[in-house]
Design a protein around this motif. Structure first.
Motif, PDB file in Angstrom:
ATOM      1  N   LEU A   1       0.842  -1.194   0.000  1.00 57.61           N
ATOM      2  CA  LEU A   1       0.000   0.000   0.000  1.00 57.61           C
ATOM      3  C   LEU A   1       0.875   1.241   0.000  1.00 57.61           C
ATOM      4  CD1 LEU A   1      -2.494  -1.239   2.690  1.00 57.61           C
ATOM      5  CD2 LEU A   1      -3.079  -0.733   0.326  1.00 57.61           C
ATOM      6  N   ILE A   2       0.359   2.288  -0.601  1.00 57.93           N
ATOM      7  CA  ILE A   2       1.069   3.559  -0.710  1.00 57.93           C
ATOM      8  C   ILE A   2       0.158   4.663  -0.177  1.00 57.93           C
ATOM      9  CG2 ILE A   2       2.166   5.186  -2.308  1.00 57.93           C
ATOM     10  CD1 ILE A   2       2.253   2.768  -4.305  1.00 57.93           C
ATOM     11  N   ALA A   3       0.742   5.582   0.568  1.00 59.16           N
ATOM     12  CA  ALA A   3       0.010   6.768   1.030  1.00 59.16           C
ATOM     13  C   ALA A   3       0.858   7.988   0.679  1.00 59.16           C
ATOM     14  CB  ALA A   3      -0.239   6.702   2.519  1.00 59.16           C
ATOM     15  N   THR A   4       0.256   8.943  -0.018  1.00 61.04           N
ATOM     16  CA  THR A   4       0.948  10.157  -0.437  1.00 61.04           C
ATOM     17  C   THR A   4       0.172  11.360   0.073  1.00 61.04           C
ATOM     18  OG1 THR A   4       1.711   9.033  -2.423  1.00 61.04           O
ATOM     19  CG2 THR A   4       1.845  11.432  -2.424  1.00 61.04           C
ATOM     20  N   ARG A   5       0.903  12.326   0.606  1.00 64.35           N
ATOM     21  CA  ARG A   5       0.256  13.547   1.113  1.00 64.35           C
ATOM     22  C   ARG A   5      -0.455  14.302  -0.007  1.00 64.35           C
ATOM     23  NH1 ARG A   5       1.771  15.220   6.189  1.00 64.35           N
ATOM     24  NH2 ARG A   5       3.500  14.044   7.064  1.00 64.35           N
ATOM     25  N   LEU A   6      -1.622  14.816   0.313  1.00 61.97           N
ATOM     26  CA  LEU A   6      -2.369  15.658  -0.623  1.00 61.97           C
ATOM     27  C   LEU A   6      -2.304  17.132  -0.227  1.00 61.97           C
ATOM     28  CD1 LEU A   6      -5.609  13.510  -0.973  1.00 61.97           C
ATOM     29  CD2 LEU A   6      -3.763  13.726  -2.646  1.00 61.97           C
ATOM     30  N   ASP A   7      -1.939  17.392   1.032  1.00 59.80           N
ATOM     31  CA  ASP A   7      -2.015  18.748   1.563  1.00 59.80           C
ATOM     32  C   ASP A   7      -0.728  19.555   1.404  1.00 59.80           C
ATOM     33  OD1 ASP A   7      -0.646  17.156   3.384  1.00 59.80           O
ATOM     34  OD2 ASP A   7      -1.470  18.159   5.142  1.00 59.80           O
ATOM     35  N   ARG A   8       0.307  18.957   0.836  1.00 59.84           N
ATOM     36  CA  ARG A   8       1.577  19.661   0.658  1.00 59.84           C
ATOM     37  C   ARG A   8       2.245  19.205  -0.637  1.00 59.84           C
ATOM     38  NH1 ARG A   8       4.481  19.669   6.468  1.00 59.84           N
ATOM     39  NH2 ARG A   8       2.620  19.578   7.742  1.00 59.84           N
ATOM     40  N   THR A   9       3.089  20.078  -1.158  1.00 60.70           N
ATOM     41  CA  THR A   9       3.871  19.697  -2.332  1.00 60.70           C
ATOM     42  C   THR A   9       5.306  19.360  -1.964  1.00 60.70           C
ATOM     43  OG1 THR A   9       4.411  22.004  -2.788  1.00 60.70           O
ATOM     44  CG2 THR A   9       2.466  21.070  -3.906  1.00 60.70           C
ATOM     45  N   HIS A  10       5.721  19.741  -0.759  1.00 60.91           N
ATOM     46  CA  HIS A  10       7.063  19.419  -0.289  1.00 60.91           C
ATOM     47  C   HIS A  10       7.106  19.548   1.235  1.00 60.91           C
ATOM     48  CE1 HIS A  10       7.245  23.802  -0.239  1.00 60.91           C
ATOM     49  NE2 HIS A  10       8.266  23.685   0.572  1.00 60.91           N
ATOM     50  N   LEU A  11       8.165  19.034   1.817  1.00 67.78           N
ATOM     51  CA  LEU A  11       8.419  19.183   3.239  1.00 67.78           C
ATOM     52  C   LEU A  11       9.732  19.941   3.403  1.00 67.78           C
ATOM     53  CD1 LEU A  11       7.573  15.562   4.452  1.00 67.78           C
ATOM     54  CD2 LEU A  11       6.188  17.605   4.803  1.00 67.78           C
ATOM     55  N   THR A  12       9.833  20.700   4.477  1.00 68.11           N
ATOM     56  CA  THR A  12      11.064  21.434   4.736  1.00 68.11           C
ATOM     57  C   THR A  12      12.135  20.476   5.252  1.00 68.11           C
ATOM     58  OG1 THR A  12      10.506  21.901   7.039  1.00 68.11           O
ATOM     59  CG2 THR A  12       9.722  23.487   5.366  1.00 68.11           C
ATOM     60  N   ASP A  13      13.367  20.930   5.238  1.00 69.21           N
ATOM     61  CA  ASP A  13      14.454  20.122   5.788  1.00 69.21           C
ATOM     62  C   ASP A  13      14.190  19.789   7.253  1.00 69.21           C
ATOM     63  OD1 ASP A  13      15.838  20.096   3.403  1.00 69.21           O
ATOM     64  OD2 ASP A  13      17.150  21.767   3.937  1.00 69.21           O
ATOM     65  N   GLU A  14      13.639  20.750   7.987  1.00 64.54           N
ATOM     66  CA  GLU A  14      13.338  20.533   9.401  1.00 64.54           C
ATOM     67  C   GLU A  14      12.278  19.449   9.578  1.00 64.54           C
ATOM     68  OE1 GLU A  14      13.295  23.669   7.982  1.00 64.54           O
ATOM     69  OE2 GLU A  14      15.226  24.334   8.769  1.00 64.54           O
ATOM     70  N   GLU A  15      11.259  19.471   8.721  1.00 60.95           N
ATOM     71  CA  GLU A  15      10.208  18.451   8.800  1.00 60.95           C
ATOM     72  C   GLU A  15      10.753  17.067   8.441  1.00 60.95           C
ATOM     73  OE1 GLU A  15       6.186  20.967   7.775  1.00 60.95           O
ATOM     74  OE2 GLU A  15       7.585  20.541   6.141  1.00 60.95           O
ATOM     75  N   LEU A  16      11.596  17.018   7.429  1.00 60.45           N
ATOM     76  CA  LEU A  16      12.201  15.736   7.050  1.00 60.45           C
ATOM     77  C   LEU A  16      13.100  15.205   8.168  1.00 60.45           C
ATOM     78  CD1 LEU A  16      13.052  16.574   3.342  1.00 60.45           C
ATOM     79  CD2 LEU A  16      11.330  14.931   4.136  1.00 60.45           C
ATOM     80  N   THR A  17      13.866  16.095   8.775  1.00 64.09           N
ATOM     81  CA  THR A  17      14.733  15.700   9.882  1.00 64.09           C
ATOM     82  C   THR A  17      13.911  15.200  11.059  1.00 64.09           C
ATOM     83  OG1 THR A  17      16.433  17.272   9.200  1.00 64.09           O
ATOM     84  CG2 THR A  17      16.521  16.509  11.468  1.00 64.09           C
ATOM     85  N   ALA A  18      12.740  15.783  11.253  1.00 61.81           N
ATOM     86  CA  ALA A  18      11.859  15.371  12.354  1.00 61.81           C
ATOM     87  C   ALA A  18      11.176  14.036  12.067  1.00 61.81           C
ATOM     88  CB  ALA A  18      10.807  16.447  12.615  1.00 61.81           C
TER      89      ALA A  18
END
Length: 71
Positions: free
Chosen positions: A27-44
């Protein structure tokens, strides 16, 4: 093989597009509410796309994402 009935999970996570793979092996889940994540969000630990072998594993991954996003 994942269960095809992911509709209840989709209702719980409306900001994600949840679908089986083309082969229905996972199964795959992809965000619909954003087009990218910040470096801080990815690090988190936030992810744009989640992949899981089973519905329970995807449920857990989505729950973890929700927890990470909670203030």
């Amino acid at each position: 093989m994942p269960t095809p009935d992911h509709a209840p999970l989709q209702l719980l996570h409306p900001t994600w597009h949840i679908r089986p793979s083309r082969t229905s092996d996972y199964l795959i889940a992809t965000r619909l509410d954003r087009t990218h994540l910040t470096d801080e969000e990815l690090t988190a630990g936030l992810c744009m796309t989640l992949v899981a072998d089973t519905l329970p594993l995807l449920t857990l991954a989505l729950s973890e994402q929700s927890t990470l996003e909670s203030p």
